[in-house]
Motif scaffolding. Structure first.
Motif, PDB file in Angstrom:
ATOM      1  N   PRO A   2     -25.578   2.580 -19.449  1.00  0.00           N
ATOM      2  CA  PRO A   2     -25.936   3.376 -19.196  1.00  0.00           C
ATOM      3  C   PRO A   2     -25.662   4.116 -18.121  1.00  0.00           C
ATOM      4  CG  PRO A   2     -27.501   2.263 -18.594  1.00  0.00           C
ATOM      5  CD  PRO A   2     -26.320   1.177 -19.385  1.00  0.00           C
ATOM      6  N   ILE A   3     -25.332   5.392 -17.524  1.00  0.00           N
ATOM      7  CA  ILE A   3     -24.917   5.910 -16.577  1.00  0.00           C
ATOM      8  C   ILE A   3     -26.118   6.229 -15.402  1.00  0.00           C
ATOM      9  CG2 ILE A   3     -23.959   7.842 -15.716  1.00  0.00           C
ATOM     10  CD1 ILE A   3     -22.359   8.559 -18.125  1.00  0.00           C
ATOM     11  N   SER A   4     -25.647   5.419 -14.689  1.00  0.00           N
ATOM     12  CA  SER A   4     -27.564   5.833 -13.497  1.00  0.00           C
ATOM     13  C   SER A   4     -26.588   6.065 -12.712  1.00  0.00           C
ATOM     14  CB  SER A   4     -27.769   4.239 -13.094  1.00  0.00           C
ATOM     15  OG  SER A   4     -26.612   2.839 -13.343  1.00  0.00           O
ATOM     16  N   LEU A   5     -27.831   6.369 -11.851  1.00  0.00           N
ATOM     17  CA  LEU A   5     -27.041   7.412 -10.712  1.00  0.00           C
ATOM     18  C   LEU A   5     -26.490   6.104  -9.116  1.00  0.00           C
ATOM     19  CD1 LEU A   5     -26.536   9.428  -8.511  1.00  0.00           C
ATOM     20  CD2 LEU A   5     -29.371   9.290  -7.374  1.00  0.00           C
ATOM     21  N   PRO A  55       0.377  -1.433   0.090  1.00  0.00           N
ATOM     22  CA  PRO A  55      -0.148   0.149  -0.071  1.00  0.00           C
ATOM     23  C   PRO A  55       0.807   1.400   0.020  1.00  0.00           C
ATOM     24  CG  PRO A  55      -0.379  -1.296   2.132  1.00  0.00           C
ATOM     25  CD  PRO A  55       0.215  -1.704   1.300  1.00  0.00           C
ATOM     26  N   ARG A  56       2.099   0.745   0.227  1.00  0.00           N
ATOM     27  CA  ARG A  56       3.008   2.044  -0.020  1.00  0.00           C
ATOM     28  C   ARG A  56       3.050   3.162  -0.901  1.00  0.00           C
ATOM     29  NH1 ARG A  56       5.374  -0.021   4.826  1.00  0.00           N
ATOM     30  NH2 ARG A  56       4.582   0.870   6.791  1.00  0.00           N
ATOM     31  N   GLY A  57       3.060   1.742  -2.098  1.00  0.00           N
ATOM     32  CA  GLY A  57       3.623   2.300  -3.254  1.00  0.00           C
ATOM     33  C   GLY A  57       2.650   2.939  -4.366  1.00  0.00           C
ATOM     34  N   ARG A  58       2.917   2.485  -5.708  1.00  0.00           N
ATOM     35  CA  ARG A  58       1.457   2.906  -6.408  1.00  0.00           C
ATOM     36  C   ARG A  58       0.901   2.222  -6.739  1.00  0.00           C
ATOM     37  NH1 ARG A  58       4.703   7.545  -6.829  1.00  0.00           N
ATOM     38  NH2 ARG A  58       6.896   7.846  -8.354  1.00  0.00           N
ATOM     39  N   GLY A  59       0.005   1.242  -5.931  1.00  0.00           N
ATOM     40  CA  GLY A  59      -0.130   0.100  -5.984  1.00  0.00           C
ATOM     41  C   GLY A  59      -1.689   0.954  -6.136  1.00  0.00           C
ATOM     42  N   GLY A  60      -2.597   1.476  -5.091  1.00  0.00           N
ATOM     43  CA  GLY A  60      -3.639   2.448  -5.001  1.00  0.00           C
ATOM     44  C   GLY A  60      -3.662   2.905  -6.229  1.00  0.00           C
ATOM     45  N   THR A  61      -2.989   3.555  -6.826  1.00  0.00           N
ATOM     46  CA  THR A  61      -2.758   5.049  -7.977  1.00  0.00           C
ATOM     47  C   THR A  61      -3.486   3.616  -8.924  1.00  0.00           C
ATOM     48  OG1 THR A  61      -2.042   6.894  -6.903  1.00  0.00           O
ATOM     49  CG2 THR A  61      -2.057   6.404  -9.041  1.00  0.00           C
ATOM     50  N   ALA A  62      -2.393   3.056  -9.288  1.00  0.00           N
ATOM     51  CA  ALA A  62      -2.788   1.589 -10.455  1.00  0.00           C
ATOM     52  C   ALA A  62      -3.696   1.290 -10.457  1.00  0.00           C
ATOM     53  CB  ALA A  62      -1.961   0.710 -10.578  1.00  0.00           C
ATOM     54  N   ALA A  63      -4.916   0.679  -8.939  1.00  0.00           N
ATOM     55  CA  ALA A  63      -6.095   0.021  -9.086  1.00  0.00           C
ATOM     56  C   ALA A  63      -6.614   1.044  -9.750  1.00  0.00           C
ATOM     57  CB  ALA A  63      -5.624  -0.598  -7.745  1.00  0.00           C
ATOM     58  N   ALA A  64      -6.568   2.470  -8.972  1.00  0.00           N
ATOM     59  CA  ALA A  64      -7.549   3.115  -9.042  1.00  0.00           C
ATOM     60  C   ALA A  64      -8.449   4.000 -10.175  1.00  0.00           C
ATOM     61  CB  ALA A  64      -7.505   5.147  -8.028  1.00  0.00           C
ATOM     62  N   LEU A  65      -7.044   3.653 -10.763  1.00  0.00           N
ATOM     63  CA  LEU A  65      -7.005   4.396 -12.411  1.00  0.00           C
ATOM     64  C   LEU A  65      -7.738   3.683 -13.548  1.00  0.00           C
ATOM     65  CD1 LEU A  65      -3.404   6.077 -12.784  1.00  0.00           C
ATOM     66  CD2 LEU A  65      -6.391   7.473 -12.978  1.00  0.00           C
ATOM     67  N   THR A  66      -7.591   1.810 -12.933  1.00  0.00           N
ATOM     68  CA  THR A  66      -7.864   0.952 -13.619  1.00  0.00           C
ATOM     69  C   THR A  66      -8.951   0.718 -13.775  1.00  0.00           C
ATOM     70  OG1 THR A  66      -5.915  -0.601 -12.950  1.00  0.00           O
ATOM     71  CG2 THR A  66      -7.665  -2.111 -13.980  1.00  0.00           C
ATOM     72  N   VAL A  67      -9.149   0.601 -12.181  1.00  0.00           N
ATOM     73  CA  VAL A  67     -11.420   1.277 -12.325  1.00  0.00           C
ATOM     74  C   VAL A  67     -11.966   1.845 -12.624  1.00  0.00           C
ATOM     75  CG1 VAL A  67     -13.287   1.324 -10.113  1.00  0.00           C
ATOM     76  CG2 VAL A  67     -11.113  -0.583 -10.317  1.00  0.00           C
ATOM     77  N   ILE A  68     -11.072   3.225 -12.792  1.00  0.00           N
ATOM     78  CA  ILE A  68     -11.530   4.437 -14.258  1.00  0.00           C
ATOM     79  C   ILE A  68     -11.328   4.234 -15.487  1.00  0.00           C
ATOM     80  CG2 ILE A  68     -11.207   6.965 -14.411  1.00  0.00           C
ATOM     81  CD1 ILE A  68     -10.868   7.363 -11.468  1.00  0.00           C
ATOM     82  N   GLY A  69     -10.431   3.664 -15.241  1.00  0.00           N
ATOM     83  CA  GLY A  69     -10.670   2.729 -17.130  1.00  0.00           C
ATOM     84  C   GLY A  69     -11.431   1.656 -17.759  1.00  0.00           C
ATOM     85  N   GLY A  70     -11.853   0.830 -16.406  1.00  0.00           N
ATOM     86  CA  GLY A  70     -12.810   0.061 -16.735  1.00  0.00           C
ATOM     87  C   GLY A  70     -14.593   0.968 -16.851  1.00  0.00           C
ATOM     88  N   TRP A  71     -14.301   1.774 -16.746  1.00  0.00           N
ATOM     89  CA  TRP A  71     -16.271   2.710 -16.248  1.00  0.00           C
ATOM     90  C   TRP A  71     -15.549   3.657 -17.351  1.00  0.00           C
ATOM     91  CZ3 TRP A  71     -20.030   3.487 -14.229  1.00  0.00           C
ATOM     92  CH2 TRP A  71     -20.648   5.033 -14.034  1.00  0.00           C
ATOM     93  N   LEU A  72     -14.758   3.944 -18.191  1.00  0.00           N
ATOM     94  CA  LEU A  72     -14.451   4.606 -19.348  1.00  0.00           C
ATOM     95  C   LEU A  72     -14.971   3.512 -20.381  1.00  0.00           C
ATOM     96  CD1 LEU A  72     -12.208   7.363 -18.611  1.00  0.00           C
ATOM     97  CD2 LEU A  72     -14.319   7.796 -18.202  1.00  0.00           C
ATOM     98  N   VAL A  73     -14.432   2.518 -20.037  1.00  0.00           N
ATOM     99  CA  VAL A  73     -14.348   1.210 -21.309  1.00  0.00           C
ATOM    100  C   VAL A  73     -16.055   1.031 -21.692  1.00  0.00           C
ATOM    101  CG1 VAL A  73     -13.851  -0.927 -21.948  1.00  0.00           C
ATOM    102  CG2 VAL A  73     -11.828   0.465 -21.537  1.00  0.00           C
ATOM    103  N   ASN A  74     -16.193   0.860 -20.398  1.00  0.00           N
ATOM    104  CA  ASN A  74     -18.228   0.249 -20.111  1.00  0.00           C
ATOM    105  C   ASN A  74     -19.164   1.570 -20.546  1.00  0.00           C
ATOM    106  OD1 ASN A  74     -20.256  -1.061 -19.330  1.00  0.00           O
ATOM    107  ND2 ASN A  74     -19.652  -1.253 -17.398  1.00  0.00           N
ATOM    108  N   THR A  75     -19.079   2.593 -20.303  1.00  0.00           N
ATOM    109  CA  THR A  75     -19.611   3.785 -20.172  1.00  0.00           C
ATOM    110  C   THR A  75     -19.503   3.890 -21.792  1.00  0.00           C
ATOM    111  OG1 THR A  75     -18.179   5.480 -19.533  1.00  0.00           O
ATOM    112  CG2 THR A  75     -20.328   4.978 -18.011  1.00  0.00           C
ATOM    113  N   ALA A  76     -18.292   4.152 -22.096  1.00  0.00           N
ATOM    114  CA  ALA A  76     -18.253   4.947 -23.701  1.00  0.00           C
ATOM    115  C   ALA A  76     -17.606   3.360 -24.929  1.00  0.00           C
ATOM    116  CB  ALA A  76     -16.828   6.176 -23.951  1.00  0.00           C
ATOM    117  N   GLY A  77     -17.037   2.729 -24.515  1.00  0.00           N
ATOM    118  CA  GLY A  77     -17.098   1.977 -25.380  1.00  0.00           C
ATOM    119  C   GLY A  77     -18.127   0.033 -25.097  1.00  0.00           C
ATOM    120  N   PHE A  78     -18.470   0.505 -24.207  1.00  0.00           N
ATOM    121  CA  PHE A  78     -19.972  -0.654 -24.556  1.00  0.00           C
ATOM    122  C   PHE A  78     -21.392   0.377 -24.834  1.00  0.00           C
ATOM    123  CE2 PHE A  78     -16.366  -3.338 -23.355  1.00  0.00           C
ATOM    124  CZ  PHE A  78     -16.440  -4.627 -24.215  1.00  0.00           C
ATOM    125  N   GLY A  79     -21.319   0.939 -24.152  1.00  0.00           N
ATOM    126  CA  GLY A  79     -22.724   1.647 -24.044  1.00  0.00           C
ATOM    127  C   GLY A  79     -23.637   1.828 -23.215  1.00  0.00           C
TER     128      GLY A  79
END
Length: 180
Positions: A85-88, A59-83
């Protein structure tokens, strides 16, 4: 390998559970963010799962950042790439899991794996985090309710002023960090 074996033998319960919390929130955030088509394919999920495991183990390294960016990247792939819907509920769930993962990673970073810690420490830490999450969720829902009523030029001006204030605060905080 000997260092890992020694660390595993000396690990205590609370730091281990905090790291398990980092792993759990990261995996749940990945499950919420990524498209189901990719979640079921192990070839695509190796990198996101590896990033989450990295955040939990180091947890002291860049793993947390990598994990968060991977999740955000997945969100972008899901919403922009796979269409998808963005739900609350998905936005609030993802924001909650990312924040909890972030705060648990911060706690895990300051807790040595062999520290003797009462369960009160992570309980109070998570209690404060959950209060922040609850207040943020209420503010978001209220703000979304107001956007339907306000709209127009005044709302756009308020949005731009808010963004400018957020950038200014970030710049001030970055400058303060560099000073120390």
């Amino acid at each position: 390998m000997d260092r890992w074996r020694t660390a595993a033998g000396r690990a205590t319960t609370v730091p281990f559970l905090v790291r398990c919390g980092v792993l759990l929130t990261g995996l749940l955030a990945t499950a919420v963010a990524w498209p189901l088509e990719l979640l079921s394919n192990p070839r695509f999920m190796v990198f996101p799962v590896a990033a989450v495991i990295w955040a939990a183990l180091a947890p002291r390294g860049r793993g947390g950042t990598a994990a968060a960016l991977t999740v955000i990247g997945g969100w972008l792939v899901n919403t922009a790439g796979f269409g998808a819907p963005i739900s609350l509920w998905r936005v609030l769930t993802l924001a909650t899991l990312l924040y909890l993962g972030h705060t648990l990673t911060a706690l895990a970073a300051v807790l040595p794996y062999d520290a003797m810690v009462n369960f009160d420490v992570p309980a109070l830490w998570l209690g404060r985090a959950l209060i922040v999450v609850l207040i943020s969720a209420v503010v978001i829902v209220l703000a979304l309710g107001l956007t339907a009523d306000l709209g127009g030029d005044a709302f756009q001006l308020a949005t731009l002023i808010g963004l400018a204030a957020a950038v200014a605060v970030t710049m001030v905080l970055a400058r303060m960090v560099r000073r120390q």
